[in-house]
Scaffold this active site. Structure first.
Site, mmCIF file in Angstrom:
data_model
loop_
_atom_site.group_PDB
_atom_site.id
_atom_site.type_symbol
_atom_site.label_atom_id
_atom_site.label_comp_id
_atom_site.label_asym_id
_atom_site.label_seq_id
_atom_site.Cartn_x
_atom_site.Cartn_y
_atom_site.Cartn_z
ATOM 1 N N GLU A 1 21.705 5.510 86.796
ATOM 2 C CA GLU A 1 21.454 5.968 88.160
ATOM 3 C C GLU A 1 21.480 4.866 89.221
ATOM 4 O OE1 GLU A 1 21.046 9.244 89.128
ATOM 5 O OE2 GLU A 1 21.682 9.622 87.064
ATOM 6 N N SER B 1 36.501 39.303 64.379
ATOM 7 C CA SER B 1 37.301 40.465 64.768
ATOM 8 C C SER B 1 36.762 41.193 65.991
ATOM 9 C CB SER B 1 37.397 41.447 63.592
ATOM 10 O OG SER B 1 38.163 40.883 62.547
#
Length: 736
Positions: A86, A338
């Site tokens: 930072e 599926s």
């Protein structure tokens, strides 16, 4: 020279005037701005959660669990991780990093947008705790003034301590103590280097970098922090390489609240445009779509057969709101198996007029350029309709249809359903749900709800509105559906998925007394299953069930088994007092009468002729835009064949199961009917005489509902002469 001097003087005057004006604006805009020390401690506020009847069901308390930690108890490498990520010059600047600010400004000017920030840790602390979230010049000037005041009043260690105790880490965690406990079950003093780097990465975007929701992004961000620490000389190369190879944390049971619905509400709340973890912590109300009765029911729902984790969801199709949600594993992304077939293959192919429900397709072992999928247990059905192929969840037909449709088109339809596919997953295995990340249960359920809503898609949500404590509406949901499929495509898809319930893999739902559409799915490896799904829906609700384990451990559960049973129990509970209406037909769906002979023998869709026998026809549904075009001009009469065996004339007939036959015989200029009625496959005429010539005609016919004969085309067969019986030939015939 005098001209240059004048220009210089004018320039300096303009510059001085601009500086004076800027200074005046700065002092006027910030004259009442003062640092408020009490704001560095989190306020004791909560958000009230209400259900769909506006009854309070819970609340999120932002400060009840809040813990703080002395900066001296935080390992130095953890502090270095935050500073490296930072504000690398934190201990050398006085709150404002002017070089960094200039560099960011130039970068943003070149990009034409905000690409890079320049806020120091001190500025972030001020912005998070002292100011509003507006992006204006005045707010930025106030931030600068308060940052200078902060740096004068507090030491660097005190500023870092306040920062680490108030920064937001996602999942309602404020401060490093809460985050260490939530993600790792540790105190901050016990954090390791990779754990500290991960926390430093998470704060950049808690919603995007949480290891529990976006593990891949989190891993990349963590390793980026580690790489920066190494570059800045905070850790050695060996420390960097060792930390980079450490795994991310896995969700623990206490990482999620006992009520999954609340976890989902807050996760969604964090993604709303109005959300700011630092500004929106004052008292407010979150109105949800929760049906408290159904929520309690699915929360307690279990069976003796449970042998994996599970997630359950109930969605209202009209509001697209989540009525109930419960998960033992968190809201994970999993391979759909599926369950993706209707979304990626069948509905798109219907929309593109490539198929209709009755379209015949050959289910057989097939190699697609090196990709050779197989059906379950390597069983193949031969020619079958696409509707039955979907109902039985056959793999080969799905891959064949996707191959014809095209992967890019399939992915475009999935995109409309908010189911994006990675570029690496764009291959034929997509038809079977093979993909890297997969989808969440709410995402799949929202996609299936599209069919119940006539092809209109909108994502499902948990929150309907947010109000401030004084009743001001801060957010109100107004989903605007988009057209994903035509209404007639949705109608046919509903009918196909209804057949999955009637005679397919979701037949456990067929015991219900109302119409249900559903699709199951199972995925895994050759060693076993990892995911089992059933997504079902009525006209009113969509119910989704997933079973599996967050750690991908194997299970023997299949989609048509326990998940289907759970869906049945939930639907039964949902409609215990009144049943939903049945699905209605779309005006653009038409019924066509087809030629059964062409379908069974030639595997083509052909309209039946006007007078074709009922036994040789069948009816099917089509989109009006995709009806069969070929039509027979007459009754089907394939050539008959004539043969002679043992002085018997034998006529082989075709399609005797469908037609009657009229057979006539000519002999000595006389014509006689020798057969009229239902024939076997072969007609035998034993009444012929040796030495005579015969000519046969064959005419098929059917009898309509009025009892009238409908004749087909008469076939005239070649003449045949019955040979005379030869005399006995002596054994020594060659001597004569």
């Amino acid at each position: 020279m005098k001209v240059l001097t004048k220009i210089t003087i004018v320039f300096l005057c303009v510059l001085l005037a601009s500086a004076t004006a800027a200074a005046a604006y700065y002092f006027i805009a910030t004259r009442d701005t003062r640092l408020e020390a009490e704001k560095f401690s989190l306020a004791q506020n909560c958000a009230v959660i209400l259900d769909n009847s506006d009854h309070k069901v819970s609340e999120i308390n932002f400060s009840q669990k809040h813990k703080t930690v002395n900066v001296a108890k935080i390992p130095s490498f953890v502090k270095d991780a935050f500073i490296s990520a930072e504000d690398k010059n934190f201990y050398s600047h006085h709150g404002l990093d002017y070089k960094r600010m200039l560099r960011a400004a130039l970068t943003n000017l070149r990009a034409g947008s905000f690409k890079q920030g320049a806020s120091t840790i001190s500025q972030q602390l001020v912005k998070n705790t002292q100011l509003s979230n507006e992006k204006t010049l005045t707010r930025k000037l106030k931030e600068i003034k308060l940052t200078r005041q902060l740096e004068k009043k507090y030491s660097k260690d005190e500023i870092l301590e306040m920062y680490l105790n108030t920064i937001y880490f996602g999942h309602t965690c404020y401060g490093i103590a809460e985050a260490a406990d939530f993600y790792f079950g540790k105190e901050p003093s016990e954090l390791t280097l990779p754990e500290g780097a991960m926390l430093a990465a998470v704060i950049r975007s808690p919603n995007n970098y949480s290891p529990f929701t976006n593990s891949e992004k989190c891993l990349n961000a963590r390793n980026s922090v580690l790489r920066r620490m190494f570059t800045l000389g905070k850790i050695s190369e060996s420390e960097y390489e060792k930390a980079e190879n450490q795994p991310l944390p896995q969700p623990r049971e206490k990482s999620f609240s006992s009520d999954s619905y609340l976890d989902a509400v807050y996760e969604e709340f964090q993604n709303l445009p109005l959300f700011s973890p630092y500004k929106l912590r004052e008292g407010f109300r979150i109105y949800t779509y929760m049906d408290e009765t159904m929520q309690e029911y699915i929360r307690q729902l279990s069976t003796d057969a449970d042998r994996s984790g599970k997630s359950l969801i109930v969605c209202n199709n009209q509001t697209r709101g989540v009525s109930a949600f419960f998960s033992t594993e968190g809201n994970l992304r999993r391979q759909p198996g599926s369950a993706v077939k209707p979304l990626a293959v069948y509905a798109p192919a219907l929309e593109e007029n490539l198929i209709s429900p009755c379209t015949p397709i050959c289910d057989e072992a097939t190699d697609f350029g090196g990709y050779a999928p197989a059906n379950y247990h390597d069983m193949y059905c031969g020619w079958i309709s696409v509707q039955d192929a979907l109902a039985q969840s056959l793999n080969i037909p799905a891959v064949k249809i996707l191959n014809e449709l095209g992967i890019e088109k399939s992915c475009a339809y999935l995109q409309r359903l908010n189911l994006p596919v990675l570029d690496t997953d764009k291959n034929l295995s997509l038809a079977l749900g093979g993909m890297t990340e997969g989808f969440t249960l709410p995402e799949l359920s929202a996609a299936y709800a599209t069919f119940a809503n006539g092809g209109q898609f909108a994502p499902v949500a948990f929150i309907r509105k947010v109000e401030s404590e004084d009743g001001e509406i801060l957010y109100e949901r107004n989903p605007i559906p988009i057209r994903a499929f035509s209404s007639d495509t949705a109608c046919l898809t509903n009918k196909m998925l209804r057949s999955c319930v009637q005679n397919g893999t979701a037949k456990k739902l067929n015991t219900l007394s109302f119409e249900v559409c559903a699709k199951t799915g199972t995925s895994g490896t050759e060693k076993g299953n990892t995911d089992a799904w059933t997504i079902s829906y009525t006209t009113l609700h969509t119910v989704g069930v997933w079973m599996g384990n967050a750690d991908n451990s194997l299970t023997d559960i299949t989609g048509g088994g326990l998940p289907c049973h759970y869906a049945m129990l939930i639907l039964k509970k949902q409609y215990q007092n009144s049943a939903p209406q049945n699905f209605t037909d779309d005006p653009d769906i038409v019924t066509c009468t087809l030629d059964k002979i062409a379908y069974d023998k030639d595997h083509i869709l052909r309209l039946a002729s006007q007078n074709q026998p009922t036994a040789t026809t069948f009816t099917e549904l089509f989109r009006k835009s995709n009806c069969p075009k070929d039509q027979t001009s007459d009754l089907i009469t394939e050539n008959c064949t004539l043969r002679l065996e043992n002085n018997t004339v034998m006529i082989d007939l075709c399609q005797t199961e469908y037609y009657n036959y009229l057979i006539k015989r000519e002999n000595r200029s006389k014509t006689k009917t020798i057969f009229d009625g239902k024939a076997n496959a072969s007609f035998h005429d034993k009444t012929v005489k040796a030495g005579e010539k015969y000519v046969y005609t064959v005419c098929p016919y059917s009898i309509n509902d009025k009892g009238e004969r409908i004749y087909g085309k008469e076939i005239r067969l070649p003449a045949v002469i019955i040979p005379k019986t030869p005399k006995d030939i002596p054994d020594n015939w060659w001597e004569h």
